[in-house]
Design an enzyme around this catalytic site. Structure first.
Site, PDB file in Angstrom:
ATOM      1  N   ASP A  49       0.841  -1.210   0.000  1.00 30.12           N
ATOM      2  CA  ASP A  49       0.000   0.000   0.000  1.00 30.12           C
ATOM      3  C   ASP A  49       0.869   1.251   0.000  1.00 30.12           C
ATOM      4  OD1 ASP A  49      -2.025   1.826   0.261  1.00 30.12           O
ATOM      5  OD2 ASP A  49      -2.386   1.423   2.373  1.00 30.12           O
ATOM      6  N   GLU A  77      -2.541  10.426  -0.620  1.00 30.09           N
ATOM      7  CA  GLU A  77      -3.815   9.678  -0.591  1.00 30.09           C
ATOM      8  C   GLU A  77      -4.187   9.353   0.843  1.00 30.09           C
ATOM      9  OE1 GLU A  77      -6.393   6.024  -0.437  1.00 30.09           O
ATOM     10  OE2 GLU A  77      -4.405   6.332   0.385  1.00 30.09           O
ATOM     11  N   ASP A 100      -4.592   0.457  -6.232  1.00 34.05           N
ATOM     12  CA  ASP A 100      -4.188   0.717  -4.853  1.00 34.05           C
ATOM     13  C   ASP A 100      -4.272  -0.614  -4.099  1.00 34.05           C
ATOM     14  OD1 ASP A 100      -3.783   1.614  -2.283  1.00 34.05           O
ATOM     15  OD2 ASP A 100      -5.526   2.945  -2.209  1.00 34.05           O
TER      16      ASP A 100
HETATM   17  N1  DTR Z   1      -7.665   3.370   0.881  1.00 37.57           N
HETATM   18  C1  DTR Z   1      -6.657   2.363   0.792  1.00 37.57           C
HETATM   19  C2  DTR Z   1      -7.032   0.978   1.188  1.00 37.57           C
HETATM   20  C3  DTR Z   1      -8.371   0.507   0.753  1.00 37.57           C
HETATM   21  C4  DTR Z   1      -9.356   0.088   1.561  1.00 37.57           C
HETATM   22  N2  DTR Z   1     -10.421  -0.278   0.824  1.00 37.57           N
HETATM   23  C5  DTR Z   1     -10.148  -0.101  -0.489  1.00 37.57           C
HETATM   24  C6  DTR Z   1     -10.898  -0.356  -1.606  1.00 37.57           C
HETATM   25  C7  DTR Z   1     -10.334  -0.072  -2.860  1.00 37.57           C
HETATM   26  C8  DTR Z   1      -9.043   0.419  -2.955  1.00 37.57           C
HETATM   27  C9  DTR Z   1      -8.294   0.664  -1.827  1.00 37.57           C
HETATM   28  C10 DTR Z   1      -8.837   0.403  -0.575  1.00 37.57           C
HETATM   29  C11 DTR Z   1      -5.449   2.847   1.528  1.00 37.57           C
HETATM   30  O1  DTR Z   1      -5.280   2.636   2.747  1.00 37.57           O
HETATM   31  O2  DTR Z   1      -4.650   3.473   0.861  1.00 37.57           O
HETATM   32 ZN    ZN Z   2      -3.381   2.967   2.999  1.00 36.68          ZN
HETATM   33 ZN    ZN Z   3      -3.631   2.726  -0.539  1.00 37.98          ZN
END
Ligand code: DTR
Ligand code: ZN
Ligand code: ZN
Length: 197
Positions: A17, A51, A80
């Protein structure tokens, strides 16, 4: 247009991530160049900042586009977390054409997919979606737990999270499932080619 966020949380290095998505689209851009691919549509690649602080980079980008330039973006593909260590194969359930393109690729390699449900709008596609740009993407799972049915079709460990190192110090290079990263990168490349022909 394809994008991935390059930042991580402070707690760790953020290799799944989101080094995973960032590396995938960088390799796709290099593959486009090596192939001297000249698509009918223009390709654009973005590596977002901040992000994790609330999609600051992607929001700023979308807000700074004129309405004419917004309407020139025919689709935004988000990557992502695509190399989760206990992976699932999730496709965003947004624009039907983009979704179908990813599913078509997965059908050719015989890997079942599911619709992404771990939080709609939780990544950089949300600002695009909010202004009516068609969006899609791939995701191999974060905090949710793999069920027995999911382990039966994808392998891995049921009762364990897709990414036990999500937002932690252990999200290092050891936290990548190479098969998941490889398949998702190939699916992403396929979609970039198909949707721009
Ligand atoms: N927002 C992301 C992780 C994340 C959680 N649910 C989703 C669904 C689709 C894509 C990404 C994500 C992060 O922690 O960067
Ligand atoms: Zn994240
Ligand atoms: Zn992420």
């Amino acid at each position: 247009m394809s994008g991935s966020h390059l930042d991580s949380v402070k707690a760790g290095p953020g290799i799944n991530d989101n080094g995973s998505g960032s590396a995938a689209i960088l390799e796709i851009a290099l593959a486009v160049s090596r192939a001297q691919y000249q698509p009918t549509k223009h390709l654009r690649f973005a590596w977002w900042g901040a992000e994790e602080m609330g999609m600051i980079g992607s929001k700023n980008y979308v807000n700074s586009l004129s309405s004419a330039n917004r309407s020139r973006i025919k689709g935004y593909l988000n990557f992502d977390m695509i190399g989760s260590p206990n992976p699932g194969y999730f496709v965003y359930d947004d624009d039907p054409t983009i979704e179908r393109t990813f599913k078509d690729y997965y059908a050719t390699i015989g890997v079942p997919t599911e619709i992404e449900t771990e939080g709609d709008g939780r990544s950089d596609h949300a600002p695009f979606d909010n202004v009516g740009i068609p969006v899609g993407g791939l995701f191999s799972g974060a905090d949710y737990t793999k069920t027995a049915a999911q382990a039966a079709k994808w392998g891995g460990t049921s009762g364990q999270r897709f990414d036990r190192c999500y937002h932690s110090a252990c999200d290092t290079a050891a936290n990548i499932n190479d098969t998941a990263l490889d398949r998702n990168s190939d699916a992403a490349a396929y979609a970039v080619w198909k949707l721009s022909e």
